[in-house]
Design an enzyme around this catalytic site. Structure first.
Site, short mmCIF file in Angstrom:
data_model
loop_
_atom_site.label_atom_id
_atom_site.label_comp_id
_atom_site.label_asym_id
_atom_site.label_seq_id
_atom_site.Cartn_x
_atom_site.Cartn_y
_atom_site.Cartn_z
N ARG A 1 0.80 -1.22 0.00
CA ARG A 1 0.00 0.00 0.00
C ARG A 1 0.84 1.28 0.00
O ARG A 1 1.93 1.30 0.57
CB ARG A 1 -0.95 0.00 1.20
CG ARG A 1 -2.01 -1.08 1.10
CD ARG A 1 -2.85 -1.24 2.34
NE ARG A 1 -3.92 -2.20 2.09
CZ ARG A 1 -3.79 -3.53 2.25
NH1 ARG A 1 -2.64 -4.04 2.67
NH2 ARG A 1 -4.80 -4.34 1.97
N HIS B 1 3.01 -12.80 -4.99
CA HIS B 1 1.74 -12.82 -4.25
C HIS B 1 1.07 -14.20 -4.42
O HIS B 1 -0.02 -14.32 -4.95
CB HIS B 1 0.83 -11.71 -4.75
CG HIS B 1 -0.23 -11.30 -3.78
ND1 HIS B 1 -1.44 -11.94 -3.69
CD2 HIS B 1 -0.26 -10.30 -2.85
CE1 HIS B 1 -2.19 -11.37 -2.76
NE2 HIS B 1 -1.49 -10.37 -2.24
N GLU C 1 4.47 -12.76 1.38
CA GLU C 1 5.13 -11.85 0.44
C GLU C 1 6.50 -11.43 0.98
O GLU C 1 6.58 -10.71 1.98
CB GLU C 1 4.29 -10.60 0.22
CG GLU C 1 2.87 -10.85 -0.23
CD GLU C 1 2.02 -9.60 -0.14
OE1 GLU C 1 2.47 -8.52 -0.59
OE2 GLU C 1 0.90 -9.69 0.41
#
Length: 404
Positions: free
Chosen positions: A95, A199, A360
């Site tokens: 993010r 991912h 991740e």
């Protein structure tokens, strides 16, 4: 000419050091590119440079496909949920607060795609590079042998709002029960943030456990994970680095612990954001310098299922590790034909909440907005400088003991 020279150098850096010289015939009828080694077979697709299959025999000799995905490569572009199944998020994974960042006094606004509000209808932040991040795009296969495949992508200047062109190569290699990957990216024209990852959705039982549909039985161990990145209720880093006290919900470092062991603790509620119980957490690793991340026993994470006996040890040069316990899955994603139980009404052929685990390897999340962490040299890259490099080895074994 300068760009071509850079591309050639980047390609040489990213290609596998050694691979079996057995050219293949390209994708199979489902659009999958297969590679092989002792103990493992894996299939990849051009969409997102994604892993779509990873096959290994469990402790009973039964083949399990232990990663999430779809049966056919064409469906990845059609599925509206887009769970980032096995792809490479980029050019900046995880993010970005307010979808903005500064480089050399210039503020950049990138594509917002998460947590929409009245004031920000497209989103309050950016997740995995925006609406058309790297794992929404088709890569080019530039090398494919019996045990290795390399993908490339050119990300144009201004795409999703990011400054400068980036050229990247993603190489996956199998060897002796090990999946190696190396991600290399070069900023060719302007300074820009780069942070990549894999991912992949894991279920070490191949979603075929006849005792539980979830992955909460998996044991997780992160011996260097004594701290985590503090986040707000939409999972945006606050700037705090928090201690994972022994026995706490986020303590996976003091001893191995089943993923579901602490989910009934009051602390687990809100641990993965607003009204969420589970994990969507970035652990930061405390490894004493100097260290060689490749040395045997220097794994940063161990995941184990006592049901299948499959164990995965993660080795990496990266300094952080995001774990997502599939809190948002709700049974709407269908299993592949290679997975799950067939003709059993008690076990629907879908992925339920907590039915998987995403792990991740990456750097500290949103560090581009936290200069106080001192991560700029690991996240901001420019022309003429060093390339971005991520390396990891996922080492598989069979551990039939009840605990890892």
């Amino acid at each position: 000419m300068r760009l071509n020279t850079a591309l050639a150098a980047l390609g040489a850096l990213s290609l596998p050091i050694a691979s079996a010289d057995y050219p293949t015939d390209g994708p199979d009828k489902d659009g999958l590119y297969w590679i092989y080694s002792e103990g493992l077979s894996a299939a990849f697709i051009t969409y997102g440079a994604s892993i779509s299959r990873l096959l290994i025999n469990d402790q009973y000799g039964i083949q399990r496909d232990i990663v999430g995905g779809f049966d056919n490569a064409s469906y990845y572009e059609i599925d509206q949920q887009h769970p980032h199944f096995g792809g490479v998020p980029g050019r900046y994974a995880n993010r970005i607060q307010n979808s903005t960042f500064d480089i050399d006094g210039v503020t950049y606004k990138v594509d917002a795609n998460e947590n929409p509000t009245a004031d920000a209808p497209l989103g309050a932040d950016t997740l995995h590079g925006g609406h058309d991040g790297w794992d929404y795009r088709n890569f080019t296969v530039v090398s494919h042998t019996n045990d290795s495949i390399t993908f490339s992508i050119v990300d144009p200047d201004g795409k999703e709002g990011f400054p400068g062109e980036v050229v990247s190569y993603i190489t996956y290699t199998l060897r002796n029960f090990t999946w190696d990957f190396k991600m290399v990216a070069l900023a060719t024209t302007k300074k820009t943030p780069i942070m990549l990852s894999s991912h992949t959705y894991w279920n070490l039982d191949g979603f075929a456990n006849n005792e539980t549909q979830t992955a909460l039985n998996h044991t997780l161990y992160m011996p260097y994970g004594g701290q985590r990145v503090g986040v707000d209720n939409i999972l945006i880093p606050t700037g705090d680095i928090l201690a994972n006290k022994p026995g706490s919900v986020n303590d996976f470092w003091s001893a191995p612990k089943q993923l579901g062991a602490s989910l009934n603790d009051p602390e687990a509620y809100g641990n993965c954001g607003f009204n969420c119980t589970g994990y969507d957490t970035c652990w930061v690793f405390n490894r004493e310098e100097p260290y060689n991340w490749r040395d045997e026993g220097n794994f940063v994470t161990r995941l184990h299922s006592s049901w299948s006996g499959i164990q995965l040890d993660v080795y990496t040069d990266q300094d952080a590790f995001q774990v997502y316990s599939c809190n948002g899955q709700n049974g709407t994603l269908t299993l592949k034909e290679t997975q799950g139980l067939h003709d059993n009404a008690d076990f629907p052929r879908t992925i339920p909440q907590y039915g998987c685990l995403v792990m991740e390897v990456e750097d500290w999340i949103d560090a581009i907005n936290h200069p106080e962490w001192g991560r700029a040299d690991k996240q901001i890259y420019g022309p003429g400088g060093d390339p971005y490099v991520l390396q990891a080895s996922y080492v598989f074994s069979i551990n039939s003991t009840a605990s890892s």
